[in-house]
Design a protein around this motif. Sequence first.
Motif, short mmCIF file in Angstrom:
data_model
loop_
_atom_site.label_atom_id
_atom_site.label_comp_id
_atom_site.label_asym_id
_atom_site.label_seq_id
_atom_site.Cartn_x
_atom_site.Cartn_y
_atom_site.Cartn_z
N UNK A 304 0.84 -1.19 0.00
CA UNK A 304 0.00 0.00 0.00
C UNK A 304 0.88 1.25 0.00
N UNK A 305 0.28 2.37 -0.37
CA UNK A 305 1.02 3.62 -0.37
C UNK A 305 2.16 3.60 -1.37
N UNK A 306 3.33 4.05 -0.93
CA UNK A 306 4.53 4.01 -1.76
C UNK A 306 5.02 2.58 -1.85
N UNK A 307 5.12 2.05 -3.05
CA UNK A 307 5.51 0.64 -3.21
C UNK A 307 6.94 0.38 -2.79
N UNK A 308 7.74 1.43 -2.62
CA UNK A 308 9.13 1.26 -2.22
C UNK A 308 9.31 1.26 -0.70
N UNK A 310 8.64 -0.72 1.82
CA UNK A 310 9.19 -1.86 2.57
C UNK A 310 10.71 -1.96 2.47
N UNK A 311 11.33 -1.33 1.49
CA UNK A 311 12.78 -1.40 1.31
C UNK A 311 13.48 -0.08 1.62
N UNK A 312 12.71 0.96 1.90
CA UNK A 312 13.26 2.31 2.00
C UNK A 312 13.78 2.62 3.40
N UNK A 313 15.01 3.09 3.53
CA UNK A 313 15.55 3.45 4.84
C UNK A 313 14.97 4.75 5.40
N UNK A 314 14.24 5.52 4.57
CA UNK A 314 13.66 6.78 5.01
C UNK A 314 12.16 6.70 5.22
N UNK A 315 11.59 5.50 5.13
CA UNK A 315 10.13 5.35 5.16
C UNK A 315 9.53 5.88 6.46
N UNK A 316 8.40 6.58 6.30
CA UNK A 316 7.63 7.10 7.43
C UNK A 316 6.22 6.50 7.37
N UNK A 317 5.44 6.76 8.42
CA UNK A 317 4.09 6.20 8.47
C UNK A 317 3.25 6.64 7.27
N UNK A 318 3.39 7.88 6.84
CA UNK A 318 2.59 8.38 5.72
C UNK A 318 2.95 7.67 4.41
N UNK A 319 4.17 7.14 4.33
CA UNK A 319 4.59 6.43 3.11
C UNK A 319 3.81 5.14 2.93
N UNK A 320 3.29 4.59 4.02
CA UNK A 320 2.53 3.34 3.95
C UNK A 320 1.07 3.59 3.58
N UNK A 321 0.66 4.85 3.60
CA UNK A 321 -0.75 5.17 3.37
C UNK A 321 -0.98 5.96 2.09
N UNK A 323 0.08 7.47 -1.79
CA UNK A 323 0.83 7.17 -3.01
C UNK A 323 1.53 8.44 -3.48
N UNK A 324 2.86 8.44 -3.56
CA UNK A 324 3.57 9.66 -3.98
C UNK A 324 3.44 9.90 -5.48
N UNK A 325 3.53 11.15 -5.87
CA UNK A 325 3.51 11.53 -7.28
C UNK A 325 4.79 12.30 -7.59
N UNK A 326 5.14 12.36 -8.87
CA UNK A 326 6.33 13.10 -9.27
C UNK A 326 6.13 14.59 -9.00
N UNK A 327 7.04 15.15 -8.22
CA UNK A 327 7.00 16.58 -7.91
C UNK A 327 8.41 17.15 -7.97
N UNK A 328 8.54 18.44 -8.27
CA UNK A 328 9.88 19.05 -8.29
C UNK A 328 10.53 18.99 -6.92
#
Length: 381
Positions: A304-308, A310-321, A323-328
């Motif tokens: 769920x959320x950001x598909x990366x 589970x492997x990301x060393x910077x993951x936060x709670x909001x990353x699990x909920x 979905x990020x989009x491309x932004x500058x």
Amino acid sequence: MPETTPDSSAQHPASAQQAVPLIELDDASQVFHVKGKDLPAVSDVSLSVGPGEVLCLVGESGSGKTTTARLAAGLASPTSGTVRYEGKDLAEMTRAERREYRRAVQYIHQDPYASLNPIRSVHSTLAIPLKRHGLARTTAEVDERVDELLTTVDLTPPGSYSAKFPHQMSGGQRQRVAVARGLTLSPRLLIADESTSMLDVSIRVSLLNMLTKLRTEDGVGFIYITHDLALAKYFAWEGRTAVMYLGKIVEVGPTQQVINNPQHPYTKALLEAVPEPDPELAAQKKSGGGLVSAEIPSLSDLPSGCTFHPRCPLAQDRCRENVPVLEPVPGGAVQDVACMVVTNPLPDASAGSAASGAAGSAAGSAAGPAAGSATGGGGAP
């Protein structure tokens, strides 16, 4: 979705004169149905390439690079979204427009063992498209053009190769024939899928220099797929690089910025996975590229959320909920990144990131060689 085509008029005068790109993908997606399950191979990808531009697609195996290239080449139709050639939707083209598109966009396949017809000689393989499109009418014209193509890809003398069949050549020689076939119709856009992977280093550099000459002098656009970030840096230094993960673009920008100043944690992990010949510098690299896990999620069961996350060393709670989009990227960086931690950092994110980073480092050390193998075995991220 932000526009992924920067103002490249300074580097590519040809593209500045023509506002409409050669090829454009607009929120293109490709879903495969396998054993009752939906596998989203490509999800909402937007990119474009103009005359004289080069776009490199990099990422691990299974990240959707080849599927994206097949959509751009018209070899597959998107499940949703649009693919346009010079502003014209491929699905709405007339027969004449489709023929022009087929001639202008050529594809160099990754596997020369499968892409070459085993019952056709090299001469026949190169001569058929020349005759079909009226580029060579007499036997003498066909022979002359075939010899030119073989010389271009360093299969010399041409007479020693034109009568051979694929099974009579090495893998590198077959790959060069595949490249020569891609050049037969003088295309405006070349889509190269690992087109130099089987070539010797000296031949590889020579071929890349030849492709660069086509780009700079003839205005040929390129979509170049590779696992080798060193090749991306060499061939697309004046172009753009898009990093893909599980069917989505997670970072895109000028190659110089993506390589020298990566912003997404996945891009950083890919660069960390590149082998370093200097033992002292190699010892400074993070084990497993700094990833928390070496496991790549299945397309049939994406997180769920950001598909990366589970492997990301910077993951936060909001990353699990969410979905990020491309932004500058804020702060002056010129690339777009699909990472909330980078584009929209929380005020107290520093402490959380430090804790996550410590946990990720410990997990990465435990993963050890397996993580390194998953992201960059043999120098290929």
